[in-house]
Design a protein around this motif. Structure first.
Motif, PDB file in Angstrom:
ATOM      1  N   GLN A 167       0.832  -1.208   0.000  1.00 53.40           N
ATOM      2  CA  GLN A 167       0.000   0.000   0.000  1.00 53.40           C
ATOM      3  C   GLN A 167       0.870   1.262   0.000  1.00 53.40           C
TER       4      GLN A 167
ATOM      5  N   THR B 163      -7.686  -0.319  -2.214  1.00 53.68           N
ATOM      6  CA  THR B 163      -6.445  -0.975  -2.634  1.00 53.68           C
ATOM      7  C   THR B 163      -6.626  -1.630  -3.997  1.00 53.68           C
TER       8      THR B 163
ATOM      9  N   LEU C  22       2.137   1.800  -3.516  1.00 57.23           N
ATOM     10  CA  LEU C  22       1.060   2.314  -4.366  1.00 57.23           C
ATOM     11  C   LEU C  22       0.742   3.775  -4.036  1.00 57.23           C
ATOM     12  N   LYS C  23       0.899   4.124  -2.767  1.00 54.61           N
ATOM     13  CA  LYS C  23       0.671   5.507  -2.361  1.00 54.61           C
ATOM     14  C   LYS C  23       1.771   6.406  -2.915  1.00 54.61           C
TER      15      LYS C  23
ATOM     16  N   TYR D 174      -2.819   5.141  -4.587  1.00 52.99           N
ATOM     17  CA  TYR D 174      -3.559   4.775  -3.380  1.00 52.99           C
ATOM     18  C   TYR D 174      -3.703   5.999  -2.491  1.00 52.99           C
TER      19      TYR D 174
ATOM     20  N   ALA E 232      -6.546   0.947  -6.638  1.00 52.50           N
ATOM     21  CA  ALA E 232      -5.181   1.444  -6.831  1.00 52.50           C
ATOM     22  C   ALA E 232      -4.355   0.467  -7.659  1.00 52.50           C
TER      23      ALA E 232
END
Length: 583
Positions: free
Chosen positions: A83, A104, A86-87, A92, A107
């Protein structure tokens, strides 16, 4: 009417200009500079040197069913890490909780679409490796190839993260201390060599942190777009100096950022945060200061320990002498003692039980403490805050700050009118730093055109690299500050002006007499000789064109540069010319 143009102003209030600089009206420059000083810009220098990542075709044969099956075996920690990647990639937006819900899945789908893969919502092994490669470092930036050697010292791109949290910086310091003990035990047992200890501890925890924190600020100055803000940051770093000779590893970089975040606040807030920061506490040995009537003192007496419970005056004296009043205020030894009593208990980074603020009441001198006729009572933290507020409001502090700013930006002997202008704004605004900085801009424009200021080595170094459009060395070679000449911190150390190694608590000199010596001039000449091959063959810098831009088209200096027998000589005639070394 003022005789100054925007190019001259950019050198007095920033770091000069490159060939790409477009002349603008002075009024527009002043407006832009003042606007720049109103907010603290995001400090993310690595983005400035990121290189474009080449998109490669990802050959991936793992099916969605296989990816779903493998995901069931993921730990919560691994899910949080994914996560985070991805952020960092910008896909995300929700909390890092380790629960793969709709956010999630969405994303993952969007990221898969961005790399031209099927939008399954489940990551394959190769996709996870790609995410980790791109976003497991620092915000997904692709670094220049010369920075890809960090693993030699057991480092990764993650270590490039700047210590923006004081707590994190202190934790790294404690981690460094723990690792030092572990490695020394291995060395004593003959399980590792001394070279291995140096690589795994000294170079990773000290040399690297010193390089990184000088490097990041240098990158922001040379490649960034907030030169006026950074120039004031340079001033405050030298106003509240510390030295890595007394402060190990992570702390000084975080300390610099603590000063930076306060640059749009009030001087009293800046003073409090600088004084109470663990780096300043350790630099001036305040962690050793013990109140003679503290609980620690009573225990020493009770247990008949062979120790003395006494105050350490270092920080108290500098707080009054260098950071605020100056001796001209006429304070006494009793005032120094009172200030030292207020400061007892601070700087306890080695105490595992101490959390926020690194203050320990165990060493604090109880009761009220008198400074300049006023008694400070109440909670220990409130006493220090109140003292900083009162010192900041004192008229002698306003005078001192105004004089130091004028000395740095205008002249070694600044006009009284310039000092008075800044001092008046300080008093009228109760120490509002934005208004004070903007008043300095006005004073420089109004009084700077008839004064010159000899550039300190670091400022000259940044002016050179700003002029040529970059060229900073980027590779970490595992060298200490005082060895080699291929890292930014090595170069600045050789020039005699590495900010993190200030020689005394009153900071680096602002006076030309301390820098304008044959030895210091020789160091600048040698640096240009060292740098010129890079300028000629990599940056394709044109000294003739820059000389016309800097000295003027019909100037004798531009003609001398054009007539120089070699590229290196041409560069020397620009960057070691008195007009370039002064603003």
């Amino acid at each position: 009417m003022y005789n100054m143009d925007s190019k001259s102003a950019s050198r007095k209030l920033g770091y000069g200009f490159s060939l790409e600089y477009q002349e603008i009206p002075l009024s527009e420059f002043v407006f832009n500079a003042k606007t720049e000083l109103e907010t603290v810009p995001k400090f993310d220098p690595w983005r400035l040197i990121a290189v474009e990542r080449k998109k490669k075709k990802l050959f991936d044969r793992q099916t969605k069913e296989e990816a779903v099956k493998e995901e069931k075996l993921f730990s919560k920690k691994k899910k949080k890490l994914l996560q985070t990647y991805l952020k960092s990639a910008g896909f995300y937006k929700s909390a890092i909780d380790g629960d793969f819900g709709k956010g999630t899945r969405s994303a993952i789908n969007n990221w898969q679409k961005s790399i031209d893969k099927d939008e399954t919502g489940y990551l394959t092994k190769k996709q996870i490796k790609l995410l980790e490669k791109y976003y497991g470092g620092f915000l997904g930036y692709n670094y220049p190839s010369e920075m890809h050697n960090l693993s030699t010292w057991d480092l990764s791109l993650l270590d490039l993260r700047y210590p923006s949290s004081t707590k994190l910086a202190v934790n790294h310091l404690l981690e460094m201390d723990s690792e030092r003990k572990r490695l020394r035990a291995l060395l004593a047992a003959g399980e590792i060599t001394n070279n291995e200890l140096q690589r795994l501890w000294w170079k990773k925890y000290n040399s690297f942190a010193w390089w990184r924190d000088t490097q990041t600020r240098s990158i922001d100055v040379v490649y960034g777009d907030t030169p006026t803000f950074n120039r004031f940051w340079h001033f405050w770093i030298n106003f509240f100096p510390i030295s890595v000779d007394a402060v190990e590893a992570e702390l000084f970089g975080n300390y610099y950022l603590t000063l930076r975040k306060n640059m749009t606040s009030n001087f009293s807030d800046l003073l409090y945060d600088a004084t109470s920061h663990p780096a300043m506490q350790l630099y001036l040995s305040n962690q050793e200061s013990t109140g003679p009537n503290s609980r620690r003192a009573r225990d020493i007496k009770k247990n008949r320990e062979k120790k003395i419970a006494a105050i350490n005056e270092n920080l108290a004296r500098e707080l009054l002498e260098l950071f605020t009043l100056t001796p001209a205020a006429g304070y006494t030894q009793d005032d120094v003692n009172g200030t030292a009593y207020v400061l007892t208990g601070w700087g306890q980074v080695w105490n595992d039980e101490v959390k926020e603020g690194y203050f320990d009441d165990y060493k604090h001198e109880p009761g009220a403490h008198k400074v300049l006729g006023k008694k400070y009572r109440g909670k220990p933290k409130d006493k220090l805050k109140a003292l900083c507020n009162d010192l900041a409001k004192h008229p002698m502090t306003a005078r001192h700050v105004a004089n130091k700013l004028s000395l740095h930006f205008i002249s070694d002997t600044p006009p009284e009118e310039a000092v008075q202008l800044i001092e008046n704004v300080y008093n009228q605004s109760s120490g509002d730093l934005v208004k004070i900085h903007q008043a300095v801009v006005d004073a420089v424009i109004k009084y700077g055109d008839s004064s010159t200021k000899f550039l300190q080595p670091e400022l000259w170094f940044f002016n050179v690299h700003k002029a040529v459009g970059g060229g900073l060395p980027l590779k970490f070679l595992g060298q200490g500050d005082d060895w080699g000449n291929e890292q930014t911190n090595n170069i600045l150390y050789e020039m005699g002006h590495l900010n993190s190694r200030t020689p005394q608590p009153n900071g680096w000199s602002d006076l030309a007499v301390d820098w304008l010596t044959p030895e210091m001039m020789d160091r600048r000449v040698r640096y240009i000789v060292q740098l010129s091959p890079k300028l000629e063959y990599k940056l394709k810098f044109d000294p003739d064109e820059y000389a016309v831009n800097f000295f003027g088209k019909e100037s004798p200096e531009a003609a001398e540069v054009k007539a120089a027998p070699s590229f290196t000589r041409a560069c020397l005639k620009i960057f070691c010319h008195p007009k370039f070394m002064r603003t």
